[in-house]
Design a protein around this motif. Sequence first.
Motif: not given
Length: 629
Positions: A56-64
Amino acid sequence: MTIGVAPARRTASAVGEIALGVLVAVVVATVGLYAFSLVQWPAFNSSNVTRAITTLGQVTAAALFAASIYLYRIHKWPWIARLAAWIGLSGFVTVTLGMPLAATKLYLFGISVDQEFRTEYLTRLTDSASLRDMTYADIPPFYPAGWFWLGGRVGNLLGMDGWEVFKPYAIGLLAVTAVVSFVLWKALIRADWAVAVSAVTTALVVAHASPEAYSAVIVMLFAPALVLAWGALHRTASGGWGAVVGTGLFLGLAATFYTLYLGLAAFTVVLMALFAAVLAYREKKSWNVLVPIAIKVAAIAAMSGLIAATVWLPYLIEFLRGAPSTSGTALHYLPEAGATLPFPMFEFSLMGVLCLIGTVWVAVRFSSSRRAQALGVGVVSIYLWTLLSMAATAAGTTLLSFRLEAVLIVLLGSAGVFGFLEGSHAIYQAINEPPKFRIAAVVVAAIGAMTYAQNIPQVLQTEITVAYSDTDGDGNRADMRPPSAVSYYREVDAALTEQTQRPRDETVVLTADTSFLSYYPYFGFQGLTSHYANPLAQFDQRADAIEQWTELETPDQLVDALDTSQWRAPDAFLFRRGADGYTLRLAEDVYPNDPNVRRYTVTFPQSLFEDPRFTVTDIGPFALVVRAN
């Protein structure tokens, strides 16, 4: 040799961005790791909960990352784009390493294998800012102290022991370095491309270099540093001095952090200089064009040498004074990976595909792209170094080429990003620019990146598992299973300080349980193995002396041997109890065999310590023997 106004402004701008980016990365890593510590997470090796949160955190980073790239492409809100990239990069490192390790106080590989001496070094420099050897008293350090000294100051500031600060410091500095790498890339290439290549290389470093946290910092900066170095050398006499300074700083940093990567970086810069000289001579047909290149190489060497002196000077002074020493065996290791050439581009994986794209791109664009030339020379230097390492085996040593594979993956991975971006654009133009093609390319890239990123904890599964199965300095195992003998270290430490009545860093302990020195800053009489021992410590001669002590028959003989020792004698002995006496399990170098270390046991008769001049205390499986002051 003056720096122009515009380059100077760009340099100042980059320095300012680095400062702000570092601040943001520190905040993100600190807040993230603190937030992770507030929850009682299950052990990573017994539950999939932390892995789910990691994804989930990696997806958030990818969105950024996506938001940053989009804003850069439409040329709007550049500061928001920068902030999104900074938070995304530092957040990706923090969540990818911090979340799987959230339920343990230990870093990857715990206190096992090489992590034992690294933790010992950090413990030593957390206890004091003085440059001291990780194990031995009264000699300057041989291994570069840069990463460990900085970590020690962080631990000292936070009031944490060295073993405990290792994890947050390692993760935090990698997060900071990811942001610094992005700022460097952004000064060299388009901003949106800089976000992409920084994100990909950060993921590669976390997956393939993060267990050795201090070298990972250099790996993460290697690709942009080579592009910078090529810009310094392949220019006119009046240009490129900002790049010269940047290259000198990078080599200096490598010298203070990791000697092997300094050697590789310096070797690559020399190859670049030769290549630049050939190109310049072919163009001008004059030997005069070699002078500016030679001056720049000398300037880079001088600058990096001055920085290197901050950690190397004390050792060099002792060495030049003729202090007794033995040949180091740090290069005596040849695993299978060091006996073959690495070809990551032909591995059946997403990383292999990316490296293959990078290989093709370097080959196709080498004659027309400075980036391809810089990365290509870097790749060639790694293969040449590997061949030289193989040749060195005939002389009874190696150049540790197996440790360069992470650098090779990052260089080819960086090239792979450029190859994908340029290749997809070329295909887009070749098929008459269909409007949906760009969307398809973005979707493929995003899915591939997330597939690779979410598999990183699986790549690091062994390292993470050891972090949970090792016993920490509080005497606990994070997987909630019974702790090892390390749980008795607190009692050993308490008895030692009570009986010696001296600070820990004024006490020398002879023990084979050298992880004790990783948790408490006592000095050791003998190190873990000769490969990590300071040449000034005379590892082999100390081992011989220990064996001779075991053959003594009376306490008087032992006391006399200790008093006449050519080194500072042990103030205490931490033994294991054996059937025939007190035992120590020591090590010797058996290179060229693999494994390169042979363990053997020596036994001290108990009668040697049955004397008022020694105090024997049984603690768990240990026998602590303290010599009277």
